[in-house]
Design a protein around this motif. Structure first.
Motif, PDB file in Angstrom:
ATOM      1  N   THR A 254       0.796  -1.238   0.000  1.00  0.00           N
ATOM      2  CA  THR A 254       0.000   0.000   0.000  1.00  0.00           C
ATOM      3  C   THR A 254       0.817   1.271   0.000  1.00  0.00           C
ATOM      4  OG1 THR A 254      -0.140   0.067   2.415  1.00  0.00           O
ATOM      5  CG2 THR A 254      -1.861  -1.173   1.231  1.00  0.00           C
TER       6      THR A 254
ATOM      7  N   ASP B 131     -11.008   5.823   0.108  1.00  0.00           N
ATOM      8  CA  ASP B 131     -10.070   5.370  -0.927  1.00  0.00           C
ATOM      9  C   ASP B 131     -10.055   6.320  -2.115  1.00  0.00           C
ATOM     10  OD1 ASP B 131      -9.437   3.071   0.519  1.00  0.00           O
ATOM     11  OD2 ASP B 131     -10.827   1.787  -0.585  1.00  0.00           O
TER      12      ASP B 131
ATOM     13  N   TYR C 218      -5.181   1.719  -3.745  1.00  0.00           N
ATOM     14  CA  TYR C 218      -6.409   1.772  -2.959  1.00  0.00           C
ATOM     15  C   TYR C 218      -7.655   1.836  -3.848  1.00  0.00           C
ATOM     16  CZ  TYR C 218      -4.065   2.137   1.520  1.00  0.00           C
ATOM     17  OH  TYR C 218      -3.314   1.863   2.640  1.00  0.00           O
TER      18      TYR C 218
END
Length: 125
Positions: free
Chosen positions: A36, A87, A100
């Motif tokens: 991420t 997101d 995301y």
């Protein structure tokens, strides 16, 4: 054994997914950030992970009830919509990694599945 409702099955899927994704950043920061991207406020990542895990646990427990509670649908849809908005906005303002957006797609798919399940649910439930 009772037949599992569509809502219960959805709650099981979402519950397992939320438990796994919620616990992941708490248990293994390095692999979470590898996917991420690096985080500056990791305490916040842990808070969100803990809350997502709690939502997952409640959905899993709710899926075992003999009667589906509308509050569980609100929790499932509200959680998924909230995460999708965070997101999308986070990526749009370049605060979080574009990876995301994959999560946002999954969250919006859950919202769609819940909407379909609720349309099919008999009125007396």
């Amino acid at each position: 054994m009772r037949e599992t409702s569509t809502q219960a099955r959805l709650a099981q899927v979402q519950g397992v997914a939320y438990l796994i994704t919620g616990i992941w950043p708490i248990l293994h920061r390095r692999s979470f950030e590898a996917v991420t991207g690096p985080k500056t406020d990791y305490w916040l990542v842990r808070v969100v992970g803990a809350l997502v895990s709690v939502i997952g646990a409640v959905l899993l427990l709710g899926s075992r009830r003999t009667r589906w509670l509308p509050e569980l649908t609100l929790l499932a849809v509200g959680g998924a919509l909230s995460l999708a908005v965070v997101d999308i906005v986070g990526v749009a303002v370049r605060r979080i990694s574009p990876v995301y957006l994959l999560d946002a797609v999954g969250e919006l798919a859950l919202v769609s599945a819940w909407a379909q399940a609720e349309r099919r649910r008999p009125a007396q439930e």
